[in-house]
Design a protein around this motif. Structure first.
Motif, PDB file in Angstrom:
ATOM      1  N   ALA A   4       0.831  -1.209   0.000  1.00 55.15           N
ATOM      2  CA  ALA A   4       0.000   0.000   0.000  1.00 55.15           C
ATOM      3  C   ALA A   4       0.864   1.258   0.000  1.00 55.15           C
ATOM      4  O   ALA A   4       0.429   2.313  -0.441  1.00 55.15           O
ATOM      5  N   TYR A   5       2.084   1.155   0.513  1.00 59.19           N
ATOM      6  CA  TYR A   5       2.923   2.359   0.640  1.00 59.19           C
ATOM      7  C   TYR A   5       4.036   2.477  -0.392  1.00 59.19           C
ATOM      8  O   TYR A   5       4.568   3.561  -0.599  1.00 59.19           O
ATOM      9  N   ALA A   6       4.455   1.359  -1.005  1.00 58.78           N
ATOM     10  CA  ALA A   6       5.636   1.395  -1.866  1.00 58.78           C
ATOM     11  C   ALA A   6       5.251   1.532  -3.335  1.00 58.78           C
ATOM     12  O   ALA A   6       4.480   0.731  -3.864  1.00 58.78           O
ATOM     13  N   ASP A   7       5.791   2.574  -3.989  1.00 56.05           N
ATOM     14  CA  ASP A   7       5.639   2.741  -5.439  1.00 56.05           C
ATOM     15  C   ASP A   7       6.967   2.417  -6.108  1.00 56.05           C
ATOM     16  O   ASP A   7       8.015   2.425  -5.455  1.00 56.05           O
ATOM     17  N   GLN A   8       6.924   2.200  -7.400  1.00 51.29           N
ATOM     18  CA  GLN A   8       8.139   1.953  -8.162  1.00 51.29           C
ATOM     19  C   GLN A   8       9.156   3.075  -7.927  1.00 51.29           C
ATOM     20  O   GLN A   8       8.787   4.252  -7.932  1.00 51.29           O
ATOM     21  N   GLY A   9      10.426   2.699  -7.682  1.00 54.67           N
ATOM     22  CA  GLY A   9      11.466   3.698  -7.441  1.00 54.67           C
ATOM     23  C   GLY A   9      11.622   4.089  -5.977  1.00 54.67           C
ATOM     24  O   GLY A   9      12.570   4.783  -5.620  1.00 54.67           O
TER      25      GLY A   9
END
Ligand SMILES: *Cc1c(COP(=O)(O)O)cnc(C)c1O
Length: 441
Positions: free
Chosen positions: A125-130
């Motif tokens: 839920a918290y981690a996006d690409q990069g």
């Protein structure tokens, strides 16, 4: 009941609505566990909540259905204000979540089908690409694996620091993480802790992590800030309240102390609503919510969690008092007998009890540990912890077998280490069992 027993135009009212304070006194969690979040009037007066085996819920009107879906889809924050469909929420799970939040002094909580589901959905839920995740080490092997082997496939990087790290060491890792994030066009999206670490019982200084996070300008108090999450399975909910020390989100394997009877698998997270909302939304999409039967069993477990943990803690203190003096014992990783001044300082600031799970270092290696484990008569040879029964295992060859040998040595998971989780049996019986098993070493 027959239809004419009640007048449908006047909703039934509970003559004794729930109280949370008496004469200005806030009721303690142990008291609230018997009724909080449940109104018997809504369930035919049943003292205990029934198990709601239903996949879906009938809307009072079409307008209500629309309003509920606005909550589910995030058009309004905070989730649905009525029940919709059992992948989103249902009565047993809502009562469970209300009661779990009480223990950690959290605004909101979410239940899951396992501890790992809770942790994985939280991170996703918290981690996006990069983005970059910073975590303490060691973590529960599956949590560490999820970060290193799964999230990394989607371009999410990570850095870790050892559990006992000082403020300076944490600052240095956050600087590296920020540099990496700017290089990959992302942000430091989460600081994820586990304290005490398994199986060494090394404690993380939560207050120092919070100060470091704020000093690094990662602003956890702002909407897009980087939350500090912590796996509190080993000491929670009784012996450590991380939200009081600067953590934003607390995670549990409810399978352990909270379930407490080694008869279910479940997990949860708790914290402020603003931190829960993105996780709730992903759980709505993916599923992974605790099932109603397990939620009901957890409600039963929560009624005795304080009693069970107190007794297990007292037993562990007595057993460790015996083991510490035994000539075949090289050392103990027990929070009631810390040898390191910095670890003791963290313990004094963060912990309310030493717990009942510890590591026992025998004189010898794997062969001596195996003889000891095979000779135990009361303690069962099994992984897991926090149940009513005493369990013993050998992390190097079992739970941490998949960890590379070099990393195992770094983490202090040696071949002569046995992990023990003390239950609620008679303490002197347990001591007699350990005494006879040590004779075979
Ligand atoms: C057991 C455990 C987990 C995983 O929980 P499950 O309920 O088995 O999925 C996570 N963290 C810690 C510290 C654990 O002990």
């Amino acid at each position: 009941m027959s239809d004419n027993d009640i007048d449908p135009t006047t909703p039934r009212k509970n003559p004794k609505p729930e109280v949370k304070t008496i004469g200005g006194r806030e009721l303690k969690p142990a008291t609230l566990m018997m009724g909080h979040g449940y109104d018997p009037v809504l369930s035919e007066g049943s003292l205990k909540p029934p198990i709601f085996l239903t996949s879906t819920f009938v809307f009072p009107s079409a307008a209500d259905g629309k309003r509920h879906f606005e909550g589910i889809t995030g058009k309004r924050p905070g989730g649905a204000d009525g029940l919709v469909y059992s992948r989103f929420n249902a009565p047993n799970q809502e009562i469970l979540e209300d009661r779990l939040a009480v223990w950690d002094g959290a605004e909101d909580a979410l239940s899951f089908s396992s501890g790992m589901t809770a942790i994985c959905v939280l991170m996703m839920a918290y981690a996006d690409q990069g983005d970059v995740i910073v975590h303490s080490g060691p973590l529960y092997a599956a949590s560490e694996g999820f970060v290193a082997k799964v999230l990394s496939r989607w371009g999410i990087n990570y850095f870790d620091f050892p559990a006992g790290a000082t403020r300076e060491q944490i600052d240095a890792v956050l600087e590296k993480a920020k540099a990496k994030a700017s290089e990959t066009g992302g942000k430091v999206c989460m600081i994820y802790l586990e304290s005490p670490g398994n199986p060494t019982n090394a404690l993380v200084d939560i207050e120092a992590v919070k100060d470091a996070r704020d000093a690094a300008g990662l602003g956890g108090s702002t909407e897009k800030g980087c939350p500090i999450a912590i796996d509190n399975t080993f000491l929670g909910p009784l012996w450590q309240r991380p939200l009081d020390h600067g953590a934003d989100i607390v995670c549990y394997s409810l399978t352990k102390y909270v379930g407490g009877h080694s008869d279910l698998v479940a997990g949860s997270i708790a914290g402020a609503k603003k931190w829960m909302d993105p996780v709730r939304s992903l759980r709505n999409t993916m599923g992974g919510i605790c099932d109603p039967n397990t939620a009901w069993m957890l409600l039963r477990s929560l009624e005795t969690v304080e009693l069970r943990m107190q007794r297990a803690g007292e037993n562990a203190e007595k057993v460790c008092g015996f083991l510490a003096k035994h000539p075949k014992v090289e050392g103990l990783g027990y929070l009631g007998m810390i040898k390191d001044a910095r670890q003791q300082d963290i313990y004094d600031r963060h912990c309310l009890g030493a717990g009942s799970t510890f590591s026992l270092l025998l004189k010898g290696g794997e062969a001596e540990c195996f003889r000891f484990l095979d000779a135990l008569k009361i303690a069962k040879l099994a992984v897991s912890l926090g149940g009513t029964e005493t369990l013993a295992s050998h992390p190097a060859s079992m739970t941490h077998l998949s960890v590379a040998e070099g990393r195992r040595a770094e983490l202090g998971i040696s071949d002569n280490l046995v992990r023990i989780s003390i239950g609620i049996e008679d303490a002197d019986d347990l001591i007699a069992d350990f005494e006879q098993a040590l004779e075979t070493v």
